[in-house]
Design a protein around this motif. Structure first.
Motif, PDB file in Angstrom:
ATOM      1  N   GLN A  25       0.824  -1.212   0.000  1.00 27.15           N
ATOM      2  CA  GLN A  25       0.000   0.000   0.000  1.00 27.15           C
ATOM      3  C   GLN A  25       0.855   1.258   0.000  1.00 27.15           C
ATOM      4  OE1 GLN A  25      -3.276   0.382  -0.430  1.00 27.15           O
ATOM      5  NE2 GLN A  25      -3.341  -1.837  -0.777  1.00 27.15           N
ATOM      6  N   ASP A  26       1.989   1.205   0.709  1.00 27.53           N
ATOM      7  CA  ASP A  26       2.889   2.371   0.710  1.00 27.53           C
ATOM      8  C   ASP A  26       3.426   2.638  -0.687  1.00 27.53           C
ATOM      9  OD1 ASP A  26       2.477   2.638   3.393  1.00 27.53           O
ATOM     10  OD2 ASP A  26       4.350   1.664   4.004  1.00 27.53           O
ATOM     11  N   LYS A  40       1.975   1.761  -3.459  1.00 26.71           N
ATOM     12  CA  LYS A  40       0.852   2.213  -4.276  1.00 26.71           C
ATOM     13  C   LYS A  40       0.586   3.700  -4.056  1.00 26.71           C
ATOM     14  CE  LYS A  40      -3.885   1.029  -5.522  1.00 26.71           C
ATOM     15  NZ  LYS A  40      -5.061   0.164  -5.227  1.00 26.71           N
ATOM     16  N   LYS A  41       0.658   4.128  -2.805  1.00 27.26           N
ATOM     17  CA  LYS A  41       0.475   5.551  -2.505  1.00 27.26           C
ATOM     18  C   LYS A  41       1.598   6.372  -3.128  1.00 27.26           C
ATOM     19  CE  LYS A  41      -0.060   8.745   1.387  1.00 27.26           C
ATOM     20  NZ  LYS A  41       1.054   9.638   1.020  1.00 27.26           N
ATOM     21  N   GLU A  59      -0.870   8.162  -5.687  1.00 32.17           N
ATOM     22  CA  GLU A  59      -1.379   9.355  -5.034  1.00 32.17           C
ATOM     23  C   GLU A  59      -0.324  10.462  -4.962  1.00 32.17           C
ATOM     24  OE1 GLU A  59      -4.452   9.911  -4.274  1.00 32.17           O
ATOM     25  OE2 GLU A  59      -5.013   7.921  -4.990  1.00 32.17           O
ATOM     26  N   ASP A  60       0.894  10.118  -4.517  1.00 31.40           N
ATOM     27  CA  ASP A  60       1.913  11.145  -4.345  1.00 31.40           C
ATOM     28  C   ASP A  60       2.413  11.704  -5.673  1.00 31.40           C
ATOM     29  OD1 ASP A  60       1.612  10.571  -1.711  1.00 31.40           O
ATOM     30  OD2 ASP A  60       3.509   9.491  -1.468  1.00 31.40           O
TER      31      ASP A  60
END
Length: 863
Positions: free
Chosen positions: A763-764, A766-767, A771-772
């Motif tokens: 998930q990190d 993926k973010k 997202e970032d």
């Protein structure tokens, strides 16, 4: 036209000449009937029959002269082997073959003594694939010492394989051992022969029988191994003649691990599986599952099949060799036939089968003696597991008068080359990828092009935790699709051809790809949705009117007029009239706009009306306020796409996806009407593209919708503010890691992926990469710009209304001034007085009252 008739006759005769058999009188083929013994519990026997037929490949004179016909004989229903004597068996066989019009020329299957007697008398060859029958035996070939004339045995004799184990004990001077074997006497005849030979060599043996079909077999094995540990017995023989079915070897290994026997360097396990298949050691996946790569004890087994490749089962290997033996035997039979005859000789066929020599069959080197038994084969002694896994430490052969001569322990070690095939990872792991944002992207560096992205972070983590070196290269043809000839291209093809060890990136796990290669657990869940160009914003200056429909606005205006009329009628001809026509309209307008007025109605009827009208105004204004924010901030995109249905029905926008992708296959094979319409639309508009980058460019150019992977489309939406993702994802799938079928490191990779998911690392990442990296907000604006602020475009209509009101007021004022200047002074004064009266809002009655008050002696009292 005689020459045409002659020419036609020649065309008919020439093919006949080519296919004519020179060994028969009439030139026709021998009708060869091959009968396959079938278990009544499995009457189809399709795998064995298919394997046999696939490996019988006649050519040359054998193909011209032989026409094989395959039939099945059920051992119970057709032959009655369980209840009949040999005479009844013969009758049963004749009855079963009556429809063939001839007796069988060859019988293939496991060994049955009664059947062997019948075939011996009839002179029919019996190609034996196993030492005993399917689920019932009258006598095993292990016990039977008859020198049959018509039997040809595919597997090496069990007694000889047991002798190799005995010779190892003799050479090493091992004086004692514990034997674990199946409890059923029909299954442990091979083990009993081994025990007998060991006792003859004065080896102290303690046998233990285990009911492998019982749920309590594990408990009994634990007790046996506990005694082994307490007694410090160093030699354990695990005899499992049917290990494919019983899994006795795996059960012992699991229990031995619990008792810490596998980590003892002085502990020896000798495994005996007469099929030489040894299921737990058949491939590296099984060995890794049993944790045999890190053991320190000695796991030894004699094998006539070298552990260099994998067959489906020991029985399959026997039928493969049976097909090759029949092929060579028939070719030899035809080539050595000198006389022309229409009779197929069973005696010569038996001789031809026994003369077959195969240097490398599936069951090892194949040579036969006069009695049809295997000779000249070698048994290799291998280590299984640990750092010296698959190290060949000895070679055993029948030639020699004693154990030392038969067992050669100075053979060269070829285990290193075999081990390389079965190690967890090769020396260099080649990883094939597809350039796809944000999974794999190229970045410029000083040392040349390198890669970055979600997949690269995952690969780097796996290489550190699992300790392997890797090299990345780009797939020559995207992800992979199965071609018409059955081969695969792309990443799947690279894995199948052995060019790559791992296939990583945005490769979806599909049923067809799963058949071709193996996949790890899913890394990311994805689906399919639509990427379109973001439509331009369409603001209207009167957008503030949209919270209410035109009909509602007319209704509100009508209610304003009606209420004004009712006020006027209720106050009409009252002595103290306040609600004149002008005042009534002004009072209603002020209430509607929540402005309020300088006076309030006094009669109860007017107050009731005012209360009702105020409540109406309250609800109307509150409803308008609630809806106005949404309508002022919502952009009108016009006629755009927001679902798969709207895309299929929109003729103004073309659509497409990537050629030879899982999405394309899904739409092409889709059963729902909407997907069929989309596929037809893609074909009609030539919407298929070579890769996702090409599809994204077409979307940017406008009037094109790209149907593709949800994760890839979402990244593009965040990077390019002129594109947006629409429609809920369909075809939910997993992105996985592709590898060759049966890869030994599959379990290791799966465990590591589970760890990464559990600690939140997936998930990190993926973010980090979705997202970032996002440059645009959900509305398509640059994220650096302030969000949620109104501009002039939102409020332009309100300003226009205010300007219109101000313009009307100023115009009316100017009109009056210019009108008064144009009249005589007297008329102007009169007009001014009238205007003043109007401005004060007083009527004639008020002027009379003021006049009387001025002449009154008492001053007025103001309440």
């Amino acid at each position: 036209m005689w020459w045409m008739t002659t020419l036609s006759w020649l065309f008919l005769v020439i093919p006949m000449v080519k296919t004519r058999c020179d060994k028969t009188v009439n030139g026709k083929r021998y009708k060869l009937t091959i009968a396959l013994l079938v278990d009544d519990n499995n009457p189809n026997a399709t795998p064995q029959e298919t394997i046999l037929m696939d490996n019988i490949r006649l050519a040359g004179d054998a193909e011209k002269c032989l026409s094989p016909n395959y039939v099945k004989l059920k051992i119970g229903e057709s032959l009655g082997l369980k209840k009949h004597g040999w005479a009844a068996i013969k009758t049963g066989m004749e009855d079963a073959m009556a429809f063939q019009g001839t007796k069988p020329n060859l019988i293939i299957g496991p060994f049955y003594t009664n059947l062997a007697m019948v075939l011996e008398k009839e002179g029919i060859p019996y190609l034996v694939t196993d030492y005993k029958g399917f689920d019932w035996i009258d006598m095993s070939r292990v016990e039977d010492t008859v020198k049959w004339k018509t039997i040809v045995e595919i597997r090496p004799p069990v007694q000889d394989q047991n002798l190799a184990v005995v010779d190892k004990f003799v050479v090493e001077e091992w004086a004692s051992a514990i034997m674990i074997m199946p409890e059923n006497p029909a299954d442990n005849l091979e083990c009993q022969d081994l025990a007998s030979q060991l006792l003859n060599e004065e080896v102290s043996l303690i046998p233990h029988s285990v009911d492998v079909t019982s749920n309590g077999s594990g408990t009994l094995i634990n007790k046996i191994l506990l005694n082994v540990r307490l007694s410090r017995q160093r030699h354990i023989i695990v005899c499992s003649p049917r290990d494919e079915r019983d899994h006795l070897i795996a059960k012992v290994l699991k229990a031995a691990k619990a008792f810490n026997l596998l980590s003892n360097e002085e502990q020896y396990f000798i495994f005996v599986d007469p099929s030489s298949y040894l299921l737990p050691f058949s491939d590296a996946t099984n060995m890794f599952r049993l944790r045999l790569f890190s053991i320190r004890c000695h796991l030894l087994a004699f094998r006539y099949i070298r552990p260099e490749g994998k067959v489906d089962s020991a029985m399959d290997a026997a039928y493969m060799d049976a097909g090759r033996i029949i092929t060579v035997g028939l070719s030899s039979y035809i080539s050595e036939q000198t006389e022309v005859t229409d009779t197929f000789s069973g005696a010569r066929f038996i001789k031809a089968l026994k003369s077959v020599k195969l240097e490398r069959g599936k069951t090892g080197k194949i040579h036969f003696n006069a009695t049809g038994q295997r000779i000249e084969y070698k048994l290799d002694l291998y280590r299984h597991g640990g750092e010296k896994m698959y190290q060949r430490i000895a070679e055993w052969g029948l030639n020699g008068t004693d154990a030392a001569e038969r067992l050669n322990q100075t053979v060269p070690d070829d285990g290193a080359s075999i081990k390389a095939k079965y190690d967890i990872f090769p020396e260099t792991v080649y990883v094939v990828v597809v350039i796809e944002k944000p999974f794999v992207m190229k970045k410029a560096s000083v040392n040349g092009d390198k890669f970055e992205g979600f997949t690269i972070d995952l690969l780097e983590s796996l290489s550190k935790s699992l300790k392997f070196n890797y090299k990345i290269y780009v797939s020559p043809n995207q992800y992979g699709v199965r071609k018409d000839d059955g081969t695969w291209d792309g990443m799947v093809g690279e894995i199948k051809n052995g060019n790559a060890t791992l296939a990583m990136g945005a490769i979806s796990i599909t049923s067809k790809r799963e058949i071709a290669i193996d996949f790890s657990l899913g890394v990311l869940t994805t689906g399919v949705n639509i990427l379109i160009s973001r439509p331009d914003d369409h603001y209207t200056i009167f957008q503030f009117l949209k919270p209410f429909s035109l009909e509602l606005w007319i209704t509100i205006l009508g209610s304003f007029i009606v209420v004004s009329m009712v006020y006027f009628l209720l106050d009409y001809k009252r002595p103290s009239t306040k609600f004149t026509a002008r005042e009534t309209l002004w009072f209603s307008m002020g209430t509607l706009l929540k402005r309020g007025t300088d006076f309030s109605p006094e009669p109860i009827s007017q107050r009731i009306l005012t209360s009702g009208f105020n409540f109406f105004v309250l609800i109307t204004v509150a409803t308008y306020t609630a809806n106005m924010a949404a309508f002022l901030t919502t952009k009108d995109f016009g006629n755009t796409v927001d679902s798969f249905e709207s895309l299929a029905d929109n003729d103004d926008i073309s659509c497409g996806t990537v050629k030879n992708s899982a999405t394309k296959h899904f739409l092409q094979m889709g059963t729902k009407p909407v997907f069929k319409r989309l596929w037809d639309k893609m074909i009609y508009s030539d919407g298929l593209v070579a890769n996702s980058s090409e599809g994204q460019k077409k979307v940017a150019n406008g009037n094109y919708a790209f149907v593709y992977d949800h994760l890839i489309n979402s990244y593009v939406e965040g990077e390019y503010c002129n594109m947006k993702v629409v429609a809920s994802p369909i075809l939910m799938q997993e992105h996985g890691i592709g590898m060759k079928e049966g890869a030994p490191f599959k379990t290791s990779i799966n465990i590591e992926l589970l760890k990464l998911k559990e600690n939140g690392q997936i998930q990190d990442w993926k973010k980090k990469w979705w997202e970032d990296k996002r440059k645009c907000d959900k509305d398509g604006k640059n994220k650096k710009k302030p969000r949620g602020q109104f501009g002039v475009a939102h409020m332009a209509g309100v300003f226009i209304f205010a300007l219109f009101g101000m313009s009307c007021g100023v115009a009316f004022f100017l009109f009056k001034k210019f009108y008064l200047l144009a009249k005589p002074i007297s008329e102007g004064t009169k007009e001014e007085n009238m205007e003043g009266e109007d401005d004060n809002g007083d009527g004639e009655e008020e002027r009379v009252k003021r006049k009387k008050m001025m002449h009154s002696t008492n001053p007025p009292v103001h309440l």
